[in-house]
Design a protein around this motif. Sequence first.
Motif, PDB file in Angstrom:
ATOM      1  N   SER A 922       0.770  -1.226  -0.013  1.00  0.00           N
ATOM      2  CA  SER A 922      -0.040  -0.085   0.016  1.00  0.00           C
ATOM      3  C   SER A 922       0.848   1.285  -0.104  1.00  0.00           C
ATOM      4  O   SER A 922       2.056   1.303   0.280  1.00  0.00           O
ATOM      5  CB  SER A 922      -0.761   0.058   1.257  1.00  0.00           C
ATOM      6  OG  SER A 922      -0.026  -0.156   2.245  1.00  0.00           O
ATOM      7  N   LYS A 923       0.270   2.319  -0.279  1.00  0.00           N
ATOM      8  CA  LYS A 923       0.810   3.797  -0.231  1.00  0.00           C
ATOM      9  C   LYS A 923       1.556   3.972   0.943  1.00  0.00           C
ATOM     10  O   LYS A 923       2.606   4.477   1.396  1.00  0.00           O
ATOM     11  CB  LYS A 923       0.133   4.766  -0.845  1.00  0.00           C
ATOM     12  CG  LYS A 923      -0.384   4.603  -2.065  1.00  0.00           C
ATOM     13  CD  LYS A 923      -1.380   5.796  -2.494  1.00  0.00           C
ATOM     14  CE  LYS A 923      -1.819   5.753  -4.059  1.00  0.00           C
ATOM     15  NZ  LYS A 923      -2.477   6.581  -4.504  1.00  0.00           N
ATOM     16  N   GLU A 924       0.838   3.571   2.141  1.00  0.00           N
ATOM     17  CA  GLU A 924       1.167   3.830   3.492  1.00  0.00           C
ATOM     18  C   GLU A 924       2.561   3.261   3.708  1.00  0.00           C
ATOM     19  O   GLU A 924       3.325   3.717   4.465  1.00  0.00           O
ATOM     20  CB  GLU A 924       0.135   3.513   4.469  1.00  0.00           C
ATOM     21  CG  GLU A 924      -0.922   4.268   4.496  1.00  0.00           C
ATOM     22  CD  GLU A 924      -1.910   3.858   3.387  1.00  0.00           C
ATOM     23  OE1 GLU A 924      -1.930   2.863   2.840  1.00  0.00           O
ATOM     24  OE2 GLU A 924      -2.952   4.559   3.293  1.00  0.00           O
ATOM     25  N   GLU A 927       5.372   4.800   1.947  1.00  0.00           N
ATOM     26  CA  GLU A 927       5.709   6.263   2.280  1.00  0.00           C
ATOM     27  C   GLU A 927       6.463   5.800   3.915  1.00  0.00           C
ATOM     28  O   GLU A 927       7.365   6.473   4.159  1.00  0.00           O
ATOM     29  CB  GLU A 927       4.327   6.946   2.806  1.00  0.00           C
ATOM     30  CG  GLU A 927       3.751   7.559   1.578  1.00  0.00           C
ATOM     31  CD  GLU A 927       4.557   8.558   0.877  1.00  0.00           C
ATOM     32  OE1 GLU A 927       5.384   9.222   1.539  1.00  0.00           O
ATOM     33  OE2 GLU A 927       4.608   8.665  -0.177  1.00  0.00           O
TER      34      GLU A 927
END
Length: 1654
Positions: A922-924, A927
């Motif tokens: 996921s993007k989280e 990041e």
Amino acid sequence: MAAGPGAEGAALEVSWVQGFSNKNLAFINNQTVCYPCGNYILFLDIKTKKTRAVQCQNGQVGAFAASTSSQVVAFSDRQLNPLIHIYTFPELRKLTELKGDAQLDYTLLALSFKGPYLASYSSIPEFVLSVWNWQENILLCSEHQPGLTGTSLSFNPMNWQQLCFVAESSVTIWCIEKSKDEHLLIRHPVKLPDEQGAMSPHEDLFFPPSRKDDPYYGPDLPISAIGGLEGDEAETFVPRNCIKTSVHPTAHCWTAASEIYMGCKEGYVLAIDAEQYSVSVLQQKSPPEVMQKIADVVSYARREVQKKKGRKPSNLQKFVLLTMAFCKEGLYAAGHEGILIFYHIKDLQYEIKICADISEPISSLVFSPDYTSLLLVTDQGTVYSYRPAHSGEAVKLLDASGSCFLAADFLTPGSNYCVSVTITGEVQVWSLEDGTFLSKINLNTEATSMACSPSSKSVAVGTQRGQICFLDVTKAEAPRVVHKTFLSKLPVLSLHYDQIGQFLIARATEGHIFVLDARPSKLFQVLGYTVLEGEVLHLSVTPDLKQDLVKVMVLLNVAKDQQARLEIFHLTSAMITDNENCVNEQGMFNASDLKKKQYDVDYPLSSAVRLKNNTVYGYCSCAPLICQYHLSEVTTFGGPTIFSSELTVPSKQFGSGLLCLSPNSQWLAAAAKDGVLFMYNTSALDVLAQNHCHSYHGGGIRSMIFSLDGNFILVNGENDCALVCLKWKETKKTEVEKAAHYWQSLHDILNKSISAEDSVLKSMAEWNFDPESTSKSFSVTEEDGDVTDTDGMTWMGQKIQKVMREETLRFANQKKEVQMGIRKLRETIQKMMHENEQVPDTEKLEHREFNLDLEEQEQVQAEAEEDVARAKREIEMEILSYCYLQDLIKFECWDNMCVKERAVKCFHMDFAVRNFPLKERSKEELETVKEVLQLKRTADLQAQKKNLDSEIGLSEEEGEGAAREVADHDTPVCLNGSLSSQYGGDTSILYHQCDLHTKEQKLNQTILLKEVIHKVKAAFNEEFDIIVQKKEQEIARVKERNLKIQEILEQLDLQVELWEPDFTDDEIPERVLTVQDSEIKAEKYMTEEEKEQAEMLAKLEKERRLAATDDDRLRALEEMMGGVLELRREDILKMDIPPPDFLSKPEDLWTEEEKKVFEEYEKKVNELNEEKEDYRQFLRNEWKKIEASIKETTQNFDELVRKLSVKKLKSQMVIYQEELKIINLIYTLLLDEELDTREAGLHKFLMKKKKEKVKGARKILAAKQAVEACTGPYKEALHEEKNLEHGFVKQFAHTPGSLFEELLQLYKHRPEIPDTEILLDTANPYVKGSPEDYQGAVSLLMKAMDELDRPEHMPSGLDRSMWERFCLARRNKMESEELVKWKTLALAEMQGCLHRRTEENDKMKSELEKAFQELTWLKEEKIKLQENLIVQFLLKQGQVELDGTQIPEYSDAVLIDRSVVEELNRNVAAQGEKKITAMVEFKDFSKGIIQLEWEHKKMKMQIQDLKEKARDIVILPISKDCQLFLTVRNYDTHTAQQLAGMEQSLSVMDKLHKKNVKNHQKKVRELKKCICLKEQENYELSLQLKEMLVSVSERMHIFEAADTRDISEKITRQRYQEIVKQKYLRNLIKEQEKQLALLQSKLESWNPRTLHII
């Protein structure tokens, strides 16, 4: 009780109360017992059987307790913020009310054996145990026990300062400590044994006794810290595997030695020491062998008797004790078995003795205050008395019913007796004067209703099974059942008599109402019944003596909301005298005789009554209202008329209500679920009086009824088991006179029939319950209409049977004819079924089709269809669940994967390699990884820059460069702990293993390690994808080569199976998710439309194929030259030399030329055969080459797969290495978190203990102050006592010596004080000789001194006045001694309290010190955990050699940096580094020279380029647009005008283009039509051509056969012209097709261009 506004002074009072709703029975003195019942406390004199009642004004009685020593009763009410009421006996006067903090209810109350002390326990939400001084109305102390529900509570009879509190699975002993005026409740929980009776030792889980610290796994912490618990949860937490279910206490009692005996559900008997708070399990002493055999025989006989009675056999070895009672001889106990058992307990063993067997479950045992009798209270409400001294049988003392009262009524004439019935079918007779219980009879069936006849002393009881039992109560002490009527199988809901006693109306379910003759002389004949539309809610009977009829009003429940329906019908005397004309054959009343009328009212009603003047009162069910209606006699023919209420009176009651009318229609009684009875005046609906006789806790009021004279009202509750008799206390004289006058007139009418009917009732034999003898009780005929229970058939059933019997006799002939027809039809059907069995299976009919019962057949078909539909729904739901599960699995394991799991297999080995499936991050997560990398990079640069600047002293820029170089330098593999860098992982992003000290670094390291694992997997997956692509290429090559081999095999005419590799489902997992048509074995179901569509598509495909194959050119080429224009090499095998024609002749007849020709033929044949063989050999060699090539390439691929598997194994090893790092880091983080949790738990524990210590210090200070305050008076009293002694010596010093000595002896002599006022020979085990207080002790002492002060004890020679002075001095001395004694006791009590508080404080100090020590240890462990890191090394094989298999101990090993080991090598390499530095400088200088030369050349070339650009600018031509741009001032406006003109022209062109497109489309359509016509003509010409070819070929054959050439030139020319024309048309079609294609291409090109321009 209160009077309403409409009457002055009118009130109702309670005459008497009966019932037994609670098994909590207690003695108040030796002759009286008390128990709660509904809203009352009843006091029963066990000798006279008289009862007295105390009413709880606030509703139902809650908790209850009684004290025989103080003769007081305590009970709580059940309301918000309940109160505890204290009443005295026998005055029944309220002493006081105790108000605590309870909000809802008190569940337990207990009074002390001595002293004015009361203990209470409140339930939700407080759970507070409180101790009161009820005499002074003072709350002494209280303690909370959150969430603990108590079952019993009791004081220690020998010491009121001890309380036993019992819950469902726990026991607590509370000690009340007293220090002057302060009282404290100290909790001492008792640890109970488990279900097996074993005591497990106590284990402190919060502070474990031992700790084992492991060097690898870290410190050993408590389970609460491991579970993450803090505060109170951490202290009380017990793991599930350590939890053992304890025994469940059921009963307990105190002994004279301050011990507690306790019974449990598990059958154990426990002994609890109240001083040590320890528990012992008592064991039964084994009896002698002979006694054991006798006990076994007795127990066997008992079990057999219990089996015959239908009861569960009891185990005499293991009772479940529900109640206990202690006496001097031992312990009495009982339970569900109904056996009273005596336990003789010695040490920890007991012997049992069965004292009595009442065969009913015993709920409580109560000793009288003198301990001469023991009361046994059963669950059914029966009370037995047992005298231990006589050891006889238990005598029944009270036979009250334990079930709820169902109804009550007054026995004719209504002034002497009343009758009640319970739900279980017990009928009781009571005296109306004082409520004395007279008799009872059990019907052994569930009752539903009851009523007393006004015309005789008979009682009718309705049952659940549809029976009506008639009882003879002419003798109130001996009621008996004299008749039973079995109406129907519907329950009898209510019974109603008219006031004259002619009719008995029975209301049943489903709208059935039965009417019976109420007179015993008519054997209670059933007159008939009627059925109403709807559910009957209430029934009201109103007599009309003038017209000699009875009007019955029925309240019906209609489907309409907010409405009710009233139906009124009449009962006349003709229904009794001429019953046959009023009912039909089935016993139903004729509608014309009933004269039914219906009325709809505007409110939904729950009850309704009717007056004689057509006034109806109804209780509204949707709102607390009493509505008044006036029903007119005339009704409309269109249906029932809706009447509106004339008057609505609001009621203060809630819930569904019930109305009852007095016999003279003067008073209206209203009751509801709140239990309050309201009395209204029917004239104005004013409230006359009200009485809170029941409560909403008990379900409110079930029924109520007036006596015929109106003086008494019987009210029984719904669930509180209380029957209350009310009477008028104050009312108007006129109303009393009206009621008396009406009763007198009614009594005169009834007197005529009561005596006659009673005489008949007495003469009736008692109903025999034996079914064999029931038929002998009465001789019943069908004409009587009477019903007996002989055959178990209902009255309605007998009527229906009688009708059926008459119809059978009437239609006997028709029945025989129908039976014959049915028999014939049956034979025909059986013959048809036999023939059906002989036909083939395809022609057979099913058995259900021979069923002539169409309704049954339709029902069977409907059931089958329903079963099919249900099975279809179930299958659909199952399929849906499977689909959902499939989608869920597919989403989790397939769709959610960015890299799907797949395999690649070898060609020649059963070996496969799988890739690593990867989920999409996921993007989280990305990041987070990015942030962690940035933090790591920043931290590394800062740390390395700082180190380099401090050590080398470089400049800032050089320091940054050096830091980057050091950061880029890879750490040795052995220190990394894995080989991730060699398999695609970037280990440079990781922290060094020796630098992971903080929690944040460890968390970041786990994220970075996961990133490294992801990169390793991704790197392997890339290689895996390359191998997969190679396999695809290899499979394509193999297939291509197999095609060549197939051609070779076809040329060699060989049938060999070729090896064709392909991908499996493991290699292409997508195929598993798609179901191919070939995988479905079942035939596909197609609808008719789908079948027609498939047939049409097949037909079109066939035509297309025929059109494709119908090519004349190809067919001619195939026929003439085999389909090719040139001869190929592979056609050699197909070549064949034609033999000469003369081979058919004999060889002797050959000519020379023919022989030469034959030789040439043979030569050519041999040459051709040699060429064929050479070519075959060439093909075989080619075949082998291709196979060898295939094998070689596939084996090479297998080798790649093998290498890939090795790489996969290495990658897995690397991944496991990184995962091991993650596990170690997570474990250290978890251990760190556990240490933090333990530290936080200890801090909270310390805070809690500090608060307790502050409270304890305050208690110690208060205790010290109390001791100091008490020490002074004690010393003063002691000093005064000594002064009194000295004063005596001084006062009588002048007395002669012998007399003085005698007086001194008398002065020191002390009398014998009696123990208590209670006699010492009583059987009470709890008698104690000490007085309760100082005043009591002094009074006893003074009574004893009266005997010593008599003149007889005066010494001879002593003066009387001196003797009086001596007695007074002696009394003062004794009072002083008694005062000193009590002061000493008080001081000792305070000092003991101070000592206990000091011990508690010392214990608390030790706990605090222990907690501080553990906190210090925790801090040290946390520091060790931060310093002692787990480092993973990667060691090569052979680098470490061990002598044995055990791993050596490295606890004393030290981890050092590699720089320390290589320090000596640096000195050796110093000179080499200098040389290398010089060479590097020379190289850099040479590189700088070369770089300058290159820059010089570069600048020269730039100069040349700039010159060329300047020349180009000079000769650059300027266009018109450029000139305009340079000359025109407003160039944008000019450009906009040009664009507008171009847009206009573009629009014109667009219109023209659209017009041209339309014209071209029109031409295209015309051409298509022409093409279709031409195609049709061509098709016809082709058919003609085929026919012509056939005719030409036939003519050619004919011509060749006839050898004639007579062909007409005209026909030939004509045929030639047709062929030319056909060729011309074909060419024309081709040109038109080309033109059409050109036009279509133009059209397609114009459309995008036009759109682009727009």
